[in-house]
Design a protein around this motif. Structure first.
Motif, PDB file in Angstrom:
ATOM      1  N   GLU A 328     -32.736  93.721 121.636  1.00 27.38           N
ATOM      2  CA  GLU A 328     -33.250  95.097 121.487  1.00 27.38           C
ATOM      3  C   GLU A 328     -33.339  95.810 122.834  1.00 27.38           C
ATOM      4  O   GLU A 328     -33.869  96.911 122.907  1.00 27.38           O
ATOM      5  CB  GLU A 328     -34.637  95.035 120.815  1.00 27.38           C
ATOM      6  CG  GLU A 328     -34.557  94.549 119.365  1.00 27.38           C
ATOM      7  CD  GLU A 328     -35.916  94.065 118.820  1.00 27.38           C
ATOM      8  OE1 GLU A 328     -36.958  94.337 119.463  1.00 27.38           O
ATOM      9  OE2 GLU A 328     -35.900  93.402 117.758  1.00 27.38           O
ATOM     10  N   ARG A 329     -32.810  95.189 123.867  1.00 30.34           N
ATOM     11  CA  ARG A 329     -32.837  95.724 125.232  1.00 30.34           C
ATOM     12  C   ARG A 329     -34.259  96.043 125.716  1.00 30.34           C
ATOM     13  O   ARG A 329     -34.466  96.901 126.562  1.00 30.34           O
ATOM     14  CB  ARG A 329     -31.900  96.940 125.372  1.00 30.34           C
ATOM     15  CG  ARG A 329     -30.427  96.483 125.465  1.00 30.34           C
ATOM     16  CD  ARG A 329     -29.439  97.640 125.485  1.00 30.34           C
ATOM     17  NE  ARG A 329     -29.363  98.373 126.739  1.00 30.34           N
ATOM     18  CZ  ARG A 329     -28.588  98.038 127.782  1.00 30.34           C
ATOM     19  NH1 ARG A 329     -27.829  96.988 127.725  1.00 30.34           N
ATOM     20  NH2 ARG A 329     -28.577  98.776 128.870  1.00 30.34           N
ATOM     21  N   ARG A 330     -35.240  95.300 125.186  1.00 32.62           N
ATOM     22  CA  ARG A 330     -36.606  95.395 125.733  1.00 32.62           C
ATOM     23  C   ARG A 330     -36.698  94.556 127.001  1.00 32.62           C
ATOM     24  O   ARG A 330     -37.562  94.784 127.832  1.00 32.62           O
ATOM     25  CB  ARG A 330     -37.620  94.856 124.710  1.00 32.62           C
ATOM     26  CG  ARG A 330     -37.944  95.813 123.590  1.00 32.62           C
ATOM     27  CD  ARG A 330     -39.050  95.234 122.709  1.00 32.62           C
ATOM     28  NE  ARG A 330     -38.573  94.254 121.747  1.00 32.62           N
ATOM     29  CZ  ARG A 330     -38.993  92.986 121.673  1.00 32.62           C
ATOM     30  NH1 ARG A 330     -39.899  92.535 122.515  1.00 32.62           N
ATOM     31  NH2 ARG A 330     -38.519  92.170 120.757  1.00 32.62           N
ATOM     32  N   ALA A 331     -35.842  93.552 127.110  1.00 31.95           N
ATOM     33  CA  ALA A 331     -35.830  92.711 128.312  1.00 31.95           C
ATOM     34  C   ALA A 331     -34.422  92.680 128.877  1.00 31.95           C
ATOM     35  O   ALA A 331     -33.442  92.685 128.131  1.00 31.95           O
ATOM     36  CB  ALA A 331     -36.288  91.304 127.978  1.00 31.95           C
ATOM     37  N   ILE A 332     -34.321  92.665 130.209  1.00 34.36           N
ATOM     38  CA  ILE A 332     -33.010  92.511 130.851  1.00 34.36           C
ATOM     39  C   ILE A 332     -32.578  91.059 130.696  1.00 34.36           C
ATOM     40  O   ILE A 332     -31.452  90.783 130.266  1.00 34.36           O
ATOM     41  CB  ILE A 332     -33.092  92.891 132.357  1.00 34.36           C
ATOM     42  CG1 ILE A 332     -33.503  94.356 132.509  1.00 34.36           C
ATOM     43  CG2 ILE A 332     -31.759  92.614 133.049  1.00 34.36           C
ATOM     44  CD1 ILE A 332     -33.828  94.772 133.948  1.00 34.36           C
ATOM     45  N   LYS A 333     -33.462  90.137 131.045  1.00 33.04           N
ATOM     46  CA  LYS A 333     -33.128  88.717 130.950  1.00 33.04           C
ATOM     47  C   LYS A 333     -34.406  87.898 130.812  1.00 33.04           C
ATOM     48  O   LYS A 333     -35.392  88.147 131.508  1.00 33.04           O
ATOM     49  CB  LYS A 333     -32.346  88.287 132.193  1.00 33.04           C
ATOM     50  CG  LYS A 333     -31.657  86.930 132.025  1.00 33.04           C
ATOM     51  CD  LYS A 333     -30.639  86.724 133.123  1.00 33.04           C
ATOM     52  CE  LYS A 333     -30.017  85.345 133.060  1.00 33.04           C
ATOM     53  NZ  LYS A 333     -29.093  85.157 131.941  1.00 33.04           N
ATOM     54  N   THR A 334     -34.338  86.933 129.889  1.00 30.90           N
ATOM     55  CA  THR A 334     -35.515  86.133 129.569  1.00 30.90           C
ATOM     56  C   THR A 334     -35.428  84.760 130.226  1.00 30.90           C
ATOM     57  O   THR A 334     -34.457  84.028 130.007  1.00 30.90           O
ATOM     58  CB  THR A 334     -35.613  85.930 128.042  1.00 30.90           C
ATOM     59  OG1 THR A 334     -35.511  87.199 127.393  1.00 30.90           O
ATOM     60  CG2 THR A 334     -36.906  85.247 127.656  1.00 30.90           C
TER      61      THR A 334
END
Ligand SMILES: [Zn+2]
Length: 338
Positions: A328-334
Motif C-alpha cells: 500500500e506504499r505506507r512503508a518504503i521498506k520493512t
C-alpha cells in the motif's frame, strides 16, 4: 522454526517450517540478526508473477554463522556475515569477471524471512565484517545485502562518473539507494524522479540535488529542460515497467547509459527506435557480491547510512503486515527482527 511462506497473492503466512541444516559440505547455517521484504517480493505477492506452490520468502540477510560444512574454509562459526540473493563460488570465469550473479553455481536464495538460513557456497557467497557490529549498524549492513548492492550496480551499469549528471527512475528503496550510489560515485547532479513527499525527502538526504515529479513524456521533457535540452549522462532504471524503461531511455543523452535493475515485467524494445537513441543499456540481477567488501567498509567506517531506507521495523511474526504496508506504499521498506 517459523518462517514466511507465500501461498497465493496477498496470502503470506508465518508458519512452521523445517529448520535448515547443512546439506552440502560447502554450506553454512546462519542465525539471522535481521531480514527484510524486497520490492521484488511484491511481484508474486501482487500476483503479477505466478506462485505455483507455497513458497518460502526472503532473500536479504545478515547474521551470525552457526555451523559450516566440512569443505568451508574461510567462513567460521561466530562470524557476522552478509550475503546476497544470488549464491556464487567466486572462482568461476563469470565471478572473476565481476558477474557473480551469473555464477555457474548460482542459486537464487529464498527462505530468508526466517530466524535461520542455509547459504550454499558459503566461502564464495558470504563476506564477514571485521568484528561483531554494534546493533545500530545492523540495518545498514542488511541494506548492503541487496537493496544498496542493487542500487550501486544500477549506478555502475549506468556508468556514473564524477562531475556528471545522473537521473534515477523509481523511488522505491533501490532507487533511493541508487541516488546514494550515484553521489558516492561522484555525480555532481542527481535528479530523483518521485512524486511522494517522504521519498523525496529521503532522496535529498541521500544526495539528490533535484526532484522531478512528472512521469512519462512529461518527466522526460522536464529532464531535458534541466539538462539544457541534452539529456542525462547516466540514468538508473529501478522499476521494471515499460513506462519506466522508456522514461529512462528517452531521458538519456545520445552516447549516455541506462543501468537497469528493475526486474522487467512486460518490457519490450523496438529495435529501430533503440538504434537511433544511441543509448547504451546494461543491467540484470545485480552482482552484489562484487561490491560487498567495499560497501561493508563504507558502512563500517560510518561513511554511508543506507539503513535509513527502512522506515518500518516489525517482529518477524508480523511479516504479513510488513507486506501490506509496502504493497500500500505506507512503508518504503520493512525490516523484520527474527
Ligand atoms: Zn562463479
Amino acid at each position: 522454526m517459523k518462517g514466511a511462506v507465500l501461498y497465493r497473492p496477498r496470502d503470506i503466512r508465518f508458519e512452521e517450517r523445517d529448520a535448515p541444516r547443512i546439506v552440502e559440505p560447502t554450506d553454512a547455517i546462519l542465525r539471522l540478526s535481521a531480514t527484510c521484504i524486497c520490492g521484488s517480493d511484491l511481484w508474486p505477492y501482487r500476483g503479477i508473477s505466478p506462485v505455483a506452490e507455497p513458497t518460502p520468502m526472503g532473500h536479504e540477510y545478515c547474521g551470525i554463522v552457526e555451523e559450516v560444512g566440512k569443505a568451508v574454509k574461510s567462513i567460521r562459526p561466530g562470524q557476522f556475515v552478509i550475503g546476497s540473493f544470488a549464491t556464487s563460488d567466486n572462482t568461476c570465469p563469470h565471478c572473476r569477471y565481476g558477474y557473480q550473479s551469473s555464477c555457474v553455481h548460482r542459486e537464487f536464495m529464498s527462505g530468508a524471512q526466517a530466524p535461520v538460513l542455509r547459504v550454499p557456497h558459503a566461502d564464495g557467497t558470504l563476506v564477514a565484517t571485521p568484528e561483531l557490529p554494534p546493533a545500530e549498524m545492523i540495518p545498514s549492513l542488511l541494506a548492503v545485502s541487496d537493496v544498496l548492492g542493487t542500487g550501486w550496480f544500477a549506478a555502475v551499469a549506468a556508468d556514473v562518473q564524477p562531475g556528471k549528471t545522473a537521473v534515477v527512475v523509481g523511488d522505491g528503496a533501490v532507487g533511493l539507494l541508487g541516488v546514494l550510489a550515484a553521489r558516492q560515485l561522484g555525480a555532481q547532479r542527481v535528479i530523483a524522479m518521485s512524486r511522494h513527499p517522504a521519498r523525496q525527502q529521503l532522496a535529498r538526504e541521500f544526495g539528490a540535488t533535484d526532484i522531478v515529479t512528472e512521469r512519462g513524456d512529461a518527466g522526460v521533457a522536464r529532464i531535458k529542460e534541466l539538462t539544457k535540452g541534452v539529456g542525462a549522462d547516466s540514468v538508473l532504471e529501478c522499476v521494471g515497467t515499460q513506462e519506466s524503461m522508456m522514461q529512462a531511455i528517452h531521458a538519456t543523452r545520445p552516447g549516455g547509459s541506462v543501468g537497469y535493475v528493475g526486474v522487467p515485467h512486460g518490457v519490450e524494445f523496438h529495435g529501430e527506435e533503440l538504434f537511433y537513441t544511441h543509448v547504451r543499456l546494461h543491467g540484470g540481477p545485480a552482482p552484489v557480491r562484487r561490491f560487498l567488501p567495499d560497501l561493508i567498509d563504507l558502512v563500517w567506517k560510518g561513511k554511508i547510512n543506507p539503513g535509513k531506507v527502512f522506515d518500518l521495523t516489525l517482529p518477524l511474526d508480523q511479516v504479513a503486515e510488513g507486506y501490506r504496508a509496502m504493497d500500500e506504499r505506507r512503508a518504503i521498506k520493512t525490516l523484520l527482527r527474527p
